[in-house]
Enzyme design. Structure first.
Site, short mmCIF file in Angstrom:
data_model
loop_
_atom_site.label_atom_id
_atom_site.label_comp_id
_atom_site.label_asym_id
_atom_site.label_seq_id
_atom_site.Cartn_x
_atom_site.Cartn_y
_atom_site.Cartn_z
N ILE A 209 0.67 -1.14 -0.05
CA ILE A 209 -0.16 0.02 0.25
C ILE A 209 0.99 1.25 -0.19
O ILE A 209 1.57 1.93 1.09
CB ILE A 209 -1.28 -0.49 1.28
CG1 ILE A 209 -1.66 -1.85 1.59
CG2 ILE A 209 -1.66 1.17 1.07
CD1 ILE A 209 -2.90 -0.76 1.02
N HIS A 210 1.11 2.14 -0.87
CA HIS A 210 1.52 3.08 -0.88
C HIS A 210 0.60 4.57 -1.65
O HIS A 210 1.57 5.99 -1.78
CB HIS A 210 2.74 2.98 -1.64
CG HIS A 210 2.85 2.93 -2.66
ND1 HIS A 210 2.36 2.09 -3.80
CD2 HIS A 210 3.04 4.01 -3.91
CE1 HIS A 210 1.89 2.20 -4.98
NE2 HIS A 210 3.26 2.97 -5.26
#
Ligand code: UDP
Length: 369
Positions: A209-210
């Site tokens: 997740i970014h």
């Protein structure tokens, strides 16, 4: 050894996905190509490692735009290249994808009248809140050659009145990149699973997740991490943490939600691909991972409001725009795991057969004559 830029092709890149997806194109272009690195990603495990591991030549022009605002990254790429090419101009500039580096490269090509090639053209999320969507539109409309990965991407370009003569459908270069990584990363992935006492194949989740839409608000990031924590009760979660996500989780006071997960720094490509290829489920907000899932043939939940990769939705990918539904969705996919994996095993990738890099090079050569 520096050859000078005249008569050559500048491949402008600056982030992890651009390096991964352009490595084979650069290799096939041979001495004719040279790399311009904007420095948008400067972290060793987001850039240097990938340049070296994927055997890209040293950049002949390195800029230093990392860590600045979007406008400064675009402007820095533009002016850095403008100065360097003032008296020694290449025959073409090639950019890939949807980063700020792409816009800098596209605008400078247009400003100084050098033919522009956009690899991975025509993707559209139709989500104007995403800077990447604007970056793609700018590059596609300035490009002299749009290399679209799929017919759907080509159709998006045609709908925006980009002439058909400027478009070639090539497939996506990521297919070849994954195939190579799978052939080389198996042992490292097995070692990593063993080292962290994770399950065997089909018995762990990989999560990345970014994106700002998931990391800019504490509630949303908190809910995603809470869901991963809940899922980890049934199936261990391995999470290579993007530097931004680690920093945000710490600054929002969410670090303890990571305690039940196996968190690592960003992984090398072969390792990441091989781990994902053995996962029961991948959960990600990455663009590239959605495409890659169609090659490693495992289900991926895309934690995003929208996607520019509709080709895999309903087969390899499920869009989850509401992180409050993530646990339930993940549990459902884990329950039907075997059946889903068996179903996906024979579905061909919509991104082609691994020959995209060669097709890109042929199209570039045809453009330049
Ligand atoms: N990736 C990697 N190591 C990791 C996480 C991701 O090599 O620890 C790869 C992944 O396989 C994909 C790319 O990085 O090819 C995705 O990069 P990112 O999510 O930064 O960009 P996006 O694809 O969303 O533009």
């Amino acid at each position: 050894m520096r050859h000078g830029f005249a008569g050559r092709i500048a491949v402008v890149l600056g982030t992890r996905p651009e390096i991964i997806k352009m490595a084979e194109v650069v290799r096939l272009l041979g001495d004719r190509a040279f790399v311009v690195h904007s420095g948008q990603h400067w972290d060793e495990m987001m850039s240097g490692h990938f340049m070296e591991h994927l055997a890209l030549p040293q950049p002949e022009l390195s800029l230093n735009v990392g860590g600045s605002t979007r406008a400064a990254q675009i402007a820095g790429t533009l002016t850095g290249i403008d100065e360097a090419f003032a008296s020694d101009r290449p025959d073409a500039i090639v950019v890939q994808g949807d980063t700020n580096t792409v816009v800098g490269g596209a605008l400078v090509a247009n400003s100084i009248d050098i033919p522009l090639v956009h690899v991975e053209a025509g993707l559209r999320s139709f989500d104007r809140a995403m800077p990447e969507e604007h970056n793609r539109v700018i590059a596609d409309h300035l490009a002299d050659l749009c290399l679209a990965p799929t017919d759907q991407a080509r159709q998006n370009l045609i709908s925006e009145n980009i002439p058909a003569e400027r478009i070639v459908v090539t497939g996506n270069t990521v297919v070849g990149a994954v195939e190579r990584a799978l052939a080389e990363g198996r042992d490292a992935a097995a070692q990593l699973l063993h080292q962290h006492q994770l399950g065997a194949d089909d018995d762990y989740i990989v999560a990345t997740i970014h994106r700002p839409e998931n990391t800019d608000e504490p509630e949303r990031l908190g809910q995603i991490l809470r869901s991963l924590q809940e899922l980890s009760q049934a199936c261990p979660v391995l999470m290579p943490l993007h530097p931004r996500t680690r920093q945000r989780a710490e600054s929002y006071g969410l670090s303890e939600l990571l305690d039940d997960l196996t968190t690592l720094g960003p992984l090398g490509y072969d390792e990441f691909v091989s781990l994902s290829a053995g996962a029961a489920l991948v959960i990600s907000d990455s663009g590239g991972v959605q495409e890659e899932a169609s090659v490693w043939k495992r289900p991926v939940i895309v934690v995003r409001r929208s996607t520019e990769r509709p080709e895999v939705i309903g087969s390899f990918a499920t869009l989850c725009d509401d992180p409050w539904r993530l646990t339930e969705l993940g549990e459902r996919i884990l329950e039907d795991g075997l059946q889903i994996r068996q179903g996906l095993a024979t579905v061909p990738s919509p991104y082609g057969d691994g020959s995209a890099a060669a097709q890109c090079v042929r199209a570039i050569e045809a453009l330049l004559g």
